[in-house]
Design a protein around this motif. Structure first.
Motif, PDB file in Angstrom:
ATOM      1  N   ALA A 172       1.742 -14.440  10.933  1.00 40.63           N
ATOM      2  CA  ALA A 172       0.540 -14.467  10.095  1.00 40.63           C
ATOM      3  C   ALA A 172       0.797 -13.616   8.861  1.00 40.63           C
ATOM      4  O   ALA A 172       1.177 -12.440   8.974  1.00 40.63           O
ATOM      5  CB  ALA A 172      -0.671 -13.942  10.857  1.00 40.63           C
ATOM      6  N   ASN A 173       0.642 -14.207   7.681  1.00 40.22           N
ATOM      7  CA  ASN A 173       0.848 -13.511   6.412  1.00 40.22           C
ATOM      8  C   ASN A 173      -0.454 -13.409   5.641  1.00 40.22           C
ATOM      9  O   ASN A 173      -1.230 -14.371   5.584  1.00 40.22           O
ATOM     10  CB  ASN A 173       1.853 -14.279   5.535  1.00 40.22           C
ATOM     11  N   GLY A 174      -0.679 -12.275   5.052  1.00 42.72           N
ATOM     12  CA  GLY A 174      -1.800 -12.098   4.137  1.00 42.72           C
ATOM     13  C   GLY A 174      -1.307 -11.417   2.879  1.00 42.72           C
ATOM     14  O   GLY A 174      -0.378 -10.610   2.917  1.00 42.72           O
ATOM     15  N   TYR A 175      -1.898 -11.757   1.733  1.00 37.58           N
ATOM     16  CA  TYR A 175      -1.432 -11.150   0.486  1.00 37.58           C
ATOM     17  C   TYR A 175      -2.606 -10.917  -0.462  1.00 37.58           C
ATOM     18  O   TYR A 175      -3.668 -11.538  -0.341  1.00 37.58           O
ATOM     19  CB  TYR A 175      -0.389 -12.039  -0.199  1.00 37.58           C
ATOM     20  N   TYR A 176      -2.376 -10.013  -1.412  1.00 44.23           N
ATOM     21  CA  TYR A 176      -3.334  -9.771  -2.487  1.00 44.23           C
ATOM     22  C   TYR A 176      -2.574  -9.722  -3.796  1.00 44.23           C
ATOM     23  O   TYR A 176      -1.536  -9.053  -3.915  1.00 44.23           O
ATOM     24  CB  TYR A 176      -4.085  -8.455  -2.274  1.00 44.23           C
ATOM     25  N   LEU A 177      -3.074 -10.434  -4.808  1.00 45.83           N
ATOM     26  CA  LEU A 177      -2.430 -10.504  -6.119  1.00 45.83           C
ATOM     27  C   LEU A 177      -3.069  -9.512  -7.078  1.00 45.83           C
ATOM     28  O   LEU A 177      -4.294  -9.433  -7.178  1.00 45.83           O
ATOM     29  CB  LEU A 177      -2.558 -11.912  -6.703  1.00 45.83           C
ATOM     30  N   ALA A 204       0.702  -7.271  -2.996  1.00 45.58           N
ATOM     31  CA  ALA A 204       0.756  -6.504  -1.761  1.00 45.58           C
ATOM     32  C   ALA A 204       0.578  -7.480  -0.608  1.00 45.58           C
ATOM     33  O   ALA A 204      -0.184  -8.450  -0.701  1.00 45.58           O
ATOM     34  CB  ALA A 204      -0.336  -5.448  -1.739  1.00 45.58           C
ATOM     35  N   GLY A 205       1.295  -7.233   0.480  1.00 52.22           N
ATOM     36  CA  GLY A 205       1.226  -8.160   1.593  1.00 52.22           C
ATOM     37  C   GLY A 205       1.231  -7.459   2.931  1.00 52.22           C
ATOM     38  O   GLY A 205       1.629  -6.294   3.063  1.00 52.22           O
ATOM     39  N   VAL A 242       5.269  -4.518  -0.587  1.00 50.33           N
ATOM     40  CA  VAL A 242       4.936  -4.822  -1.978  1.00 50.33           C
ATOM     41  C   VAL A 242       6.082  -5.647  -2.552  1.00 50.33           C
ATOM     42  O   VAL A 242       7.251  -5.288  -2.387  1.00 50.33           O
ATOM     43  CB  VAL A 242       4.726  -3.544  -2.810  1.00 50.33           C
ATOM     44  N   GLY A 243       5.749  -6.746  -3.178  1.00 48.93           N
ATOM     45  CA  GLY A 243       6.775  -7.604  -3.749  1.00 48.93           C
ATOM     46  C   GLY A 243       6.338  -8.180  -5.073  1.00 48.93           C
ATOM     47  O   GLY A 243       5.333  -7.754  -5.662  1.00 48.93           O
ATOM     48  N   TYR A 244       7.092  -9.146  -5.524  1.00 48.30           N
ATOM     49  CA  TYR A 244       6.800  -9.761  -6.821  1.00 48.30           C
ATOM     50  C   TYR A 244       6.981 -11.274  -6.708  1.00 48.30           C
ATOM     51  O   TYR A 244       7.904 -11.758  -6.042  1.00 48.30           O
ATOM     52  CB  TYR A 244       7.719  -9.222  -7.909  1.00 48.30           C
ATOM     53  N   ALA A 245       6.092 -12.011  -7.349  1.00 52.11           N
ATOM     54  CA  ALA A 245       6.174 -13.475  -7.385  1.00 52.11           C
ATOM     55  C   ALA A 245       6.002 -13.950  -8.824  1.00 52.11           C
ATOM     56  O   ALA A 245       5.277 -13.329  -9.612  1.00 52.11           O
ATOM     57  CB  ALA A 245       5.103 -14.092  -6.487  1.00 52.11           C
TER      58      ALA A 245
END
Length: 372
Positions: A172-177, A204-205, A242-245
């Motif tokens: 299960a993945n959740g993210y916020y932009l 952030a995920g 924390v990543g980047y897209a």
């Protein structure tokens, strides 16, 4: 999806007063407004037709690697059961409204399994759940031991099990932009909105992972023996990162997305189920060492007399570790239709005393959809 469910419950109480058709229309208008609320319309727009019906084809592969070492009768050994499924093919359907939907896929080649997916995406957030169940009878076992003669080591490569190793995973993945005004994750992965100009976003995920590896059957008693009695392993992991897209729009209708997110696993809990075997007793039998017995007769004798018995289970924390999530997507929109291909790679690890392992899981998803 949970938000949509709550809204349906609340609105259901008023349906008798305002009428079901009007209620459904108001709920749809509310979701429509949420999909573009706070967005820069120069970068992101919502398609006129809100429903999506998508035919999907999926290719995936899972690798479960376990490792342990020890000593039997003063002879050292290391065992590395390595289960690598053949690339498997699935076909299925996904249906949704403005990014809220679910899908189901069935296996048509490779491992015996199935996929269930659920997604909910908004302007700056998203939740995706993927459930995969499969089994395999031909694990690749890398075994090094003084117990095995040099000429017999090749036999401990790919082996054929009577009862398969069964694996079930839930991710299960959740993210916020942080740049939801200009960047849309949904445009690349469920096509519920359209990205018109190139943009990127820090994100952030959080990830929840559950894995269950089960090979506890009497005919797998020799494998259980080499694994120090381990017959079933359950893993629960909770990670944040924390990543980047980035969404690249080289021309109208075409979208290329890439995302990388290192993740710190702060919950890494393992539950192991252990079993006793009678391998030691069988090794003391002259038949075990009889050089004149044929392989078929030896297998019939050994596996016919092999037994296992539950000893109990133990739970422990494996400590913090670093995992990562990576995705790549290509989308082309033309009129009411769209085509998409994307891939994802996940890496999960665990460690305890002399036993450790990891699960690598990748898939490539291709789809063609229509908006209604």
């Amino acid at each position: 999806m949970a938000i949509l469910f709550v809204m349906l419950l609340v609105c259901g109480q008023a349906s008798a007063k305002i009428g079901v058709p009007k209620l459904v229309k108001q709920l749809g208008e509310f979701i429509d407004s949420m999909s573009v609320r706070g967005r820069d319309r120069r970068y992101i727009s919502a398609p006129e037709r809100p429903w999506q019906i998508i035919a999907r084809g999926n290719m995936n592969q899972s690798v479960v690697s376990m490792s342990t070492s020890g000593s039997i009768g003063g002879l050292d050994y290391s065992a590395k059961p390595y289960l690598e499924t053949r690339p498997s093919q699935y076909v299925g359907l996904w249906a949704g409204y403005r990014g809220y939907g679910l899908g189901y896929s069935v296996n048509v080649g490779g491992d015996k399994g199935s996929y269930f997916t659920l997604g909910a995406t908004g302007g700056a957030y998203g939740i995706n759940v993927r459930i995969h169940s499969f089994e395999d009878k031909s694990p690749n076992i890398d075994l090094n031991s003084d117990l095995i003669l040099e000429g017999d080591k090749d036999e401990w490569g790919e082996v054929q099990l009577t009862n398969p190793i069964k694996v079930r995973t839930v991710i299960a993945n959740g993210y916020y932009l942080f740049n939801g005004k200009h960047f849309s994750y949904a445009a690349a992965y469920d096509q519920s909105v359209l990205q018109k100009r190139s943009a990127g976003s820090l994100m952030a995920g959080a990830m929840y992972y559950y894995g269950h590896i089960n090979y506890a059957s009497p005919t797998n008693g020799d494998l259980i023996y080499l694994m120090h009695g381990l017959g079933r392993v359950k893993l629960w992991q909770g990670s944040v990162g924390v990543g980047y897209a980035y969404n690249w729009v080289p021309l109208r209708g075409l979208l290329v997305n890439a995302m990388v997110m290192p993740m710190l696993t702060f919950v890494n809990r393992i539950k192991v189920h252990t079993y006793a075997t009678n391998v030691d007793e069988l090794m003391e039998d002259p038949t075990f060492w009889d050089p004149d017995i044929t392989n078929d007769k030896w297998d019939e004798w050994f596996y016919g007399n092999l037994r296992i018995a539950p000893l109990g289970d133990m739970s422990f924390n494996s400590g913090m570790t670093v995992n990562f999530d990576a995705r790549l997507s290509l989308t082309y929109n033309f009129g009411r239709f769209f085509i998409n291909a994307y891939g994802q790679f996940n890496n999960m690890r665990y460690h305890h005393n002399s036993s450790h392992g990891h699960l690598n899981d990748w898939f490539v998803n291709t789809s063609m959809g229509i908006r209604l």
